[in-house]
Enzyme design. Structure first.
Site, PDB file in Angstrom:
ATOM      1  N   ALA A 167       0.774  -1.113  -0.221  1.00 48.74           N
ATOM      2  CA  ALA A 167      -0.372  -0.057   0.029  1.00 48.74           C
ATOM      3  C   ALA A 167       0.536   1.320   0.380  1.00 48.74           C
ATOM      4  O   ALA A 167       1.658   1.394   0.677  1.00 48.74           O
ATOM      5  CB  ALA A 167      -1.234  -0.093   1.614  1.00 48.74           C
ATOM      6  N   CYS A 168       0.295   2.431  -0.476  1.00 52.00           N
ATOM      7  CA  CYS A 168       1.221   3.704  -0.752  1.00 52.00           C
ATOM      8  C   CYS A 168       0.665   4.314  -0.252  1.00 52.00           C
ATOM      9  O   CYS A 168       1.462   5.564   0.137  1.00 52.00           O
ATOM     10  CB  CYS A 168       0.769   4.287  -2.660  1.00 52.00           C
ATOM     11  SG  CYS A 168       0.026   4.293  -3.262  1.00 52.00           S
ATOM     12  N   GLN A 169      -0.183   4.227   0.558  1.00 48.06           N
ATOM     13  CA  GLN A 169      -1.354   5.260   1.247  1.00 48.06           C
ATOM     14  C   GLN A 169      -0.822   5.902   2.392  1.00 48.06           C
ATOM     15  O   GLN A 169      -0.464   6.934   2.489  1.00 48.06           O
ATOM     16  CB  GLN A 169      -2.678   5.266   1.245  1.00 48.06           C
ATOM     17  CG  GLN A 169      -3.415   4.529   0.597  1.00 48.06           C
ATOM     18  CD  GLN A 169      -3.708   3.711  -0.358  1.00 48.06           C
ATOM     19  OE1 GLN A 169      -2.744   2.770   0.086  1.00 48.06           O
ATOM     20  NE2 GLN A 169      -4.435   3.411  -0.860  1.00 48.06           N
TER      21      GLN A 169
END
Length: 391
Positions: free
Chosen positions: A76-78
């Site tokens: 996940a990049c969030q």
């Protein structure tokens, strides 16, 4: 015997496609993701190799049994993106499964000499400044990996999209990286060593001008749907959005060779979520918007109609699949190879594409990851020799 690969955070299968299109004799033995919808799309395209699972629950013994030579990961990049003002990095719950793999699983596998020989990690630009990245690099090096970090954009591979991404490649020592001296491994590379042209992002180095003249970039026109009339109507930017936010859009044209990064919020957000297309190239965008804003300020009814001649619209999911290199570009006139289950809404398609990787960029990185001198004398402990194109 083919290279055995595990695909973590598999999404809709971009890493799978990149590996399949490379010259490496390899197979995905299992793909892992928590998102049921993404798993359904993956399964429609690549079969039942995908498994819905909370990656933070995976144990070293469970992964050891799969005897994987290669790990492909797109966590996940969030937790790391500049678009998330509340990003917490390693402290974000969405980062926990990745840190579990890095801090717990990989060292346990290394202790029993059952760890993968190679890894590829993809994430958002900005990850390189995170505590998670520090944990990742220090852990890998402590258990015998050589690492190489890169910041790359699809523009370097002829694709008109400036989606800058962080990549980490790792090889079990002493397998070498080609075209790079050992004292340069601590650098964050802006090109694949020995290949292409470096791309400079002014956000990362204000002393270097951004290179907007990279050679060989296709025009956006190549990625557009054939039936532009139907697409124009179906994906037209709504009046209420243009009236309130139109001046904030990144607007590009079919003859252009650049779009900005498309994110999971495309069509739901305006700023920094992706470009929109001005199909009428005969009109000047700035003067048309100036006329609209003046009419709007004067309280004229239907001022938004002044923007109609620009023919502003969103890119369709099919066009973004071409931009992300999931499907062939239009001039090749090849039927779409990507399958969407009937239950997938348009909003969800944009979300899943925005969460994915650029297949072409990852494919080139996989080629480089397996490209080493034949004379290096490294015994591939669980693999037969692999074919490679080199760079």
């Amino acid at each position: 015997m083919a290279v055995r690969a595990l695909e973590f955070y598999s999404g809709i299968g971009g890493l799978h496609l990149a590996l399949a299109r490379s010259s490496i004799d390899a197979e995905i033995i299992q793909a892992l993701d928590w998102d049921q919808t993404a798993c359904n799309v993956y399964r429609a395209n690549h079969g039942n190799v995908v498994r819905k699972v909370d990656i933070s629950t995976l144990s070293a013994s469970e992964l050891s049994a799969l005897k994987a030579d290669l790990w492909l990961l797109s966590p996940a990049c969030q937790p790391y993106t500049v678009l998330n003002p509340n990003a917490k990095g390693a402290d974000d719950p969405r980062a926990q499964s990745f840190t579990h793999l890095v801090k717990n699983v990989l060292p346990a596998l290394a202790a029993s000499d059952e760890h993968p020989l190679r890894l590829l990690v993809e994430n958002v630009a900005g990850f390189e400044d995170s505590a998670t990245r520090q944990i990742l690099v220090s852990t890998l090096r402590s258990i015998g990996y050589t690492t190489l970090e890169l910041l790359l954009t699809p523009l370097q591979f002829g694709i008109p999209n400036s989606r800058l991404r962080y990549y980490l490649l790792a090889k079990k020592s002493p397998i070498p990286f080609r075209h790079i001296p050992s004292d340069a491994l601590d650098e964050v590379w802006r090109q694949i060593p020995g290949s292409g042209v470096a791309w400079s992002d002014p956000r990362l180095d204000i002393k270097i001008n951004a290179n907007f003249d990279l050679p060989g970039i296709r025009k956006i026109q190549s990625y557009l749907d054939d039936d532009t009339t139907e697409t124009t109507d179906e994906y037209r930017v709504p009046d209420k959005v243009l009236e309130k936010w139109g001046r904030l859009f990144d607007i590009t044209k079919p003859s252009s060779t650049r779009t900005c990064c498309f994110t999971r919020g495309y069509t739901q957000l305006v700023e920094r979520s992706g470009s929109i297309l001005q199909q009428n190239e005969s009109l000047d965008t700035t003067s048309t918007f100036d006329e609209f804003l003046e009419a709007q300020s004067a309280g004229l009814p239907d001022a938004v109609k002044l923007l109609y001649p620009l023919k502003l619209r969103y890119f369709s999911p099919a066009e973004l699949l071409r931009m992300f290199a999931f499907d062939p570009v239009n001039p090749e006139r090849v039927k779409s190879q990507f399958i969407w289950p009937d239950s997938i809404s348009r909003k969800t398609k944009y979300k899943l594409i925005g969460n994915s990787v650029n297949v072409k960029v990852v494919q080139e990185l996989i080629e480089y990851l397996f490209d080493e001198p034949e004379s290096c004398g490294i015994k591939q402990s669980r693999m037969s020799p692999v074919a490679h194109n080199g760079h």
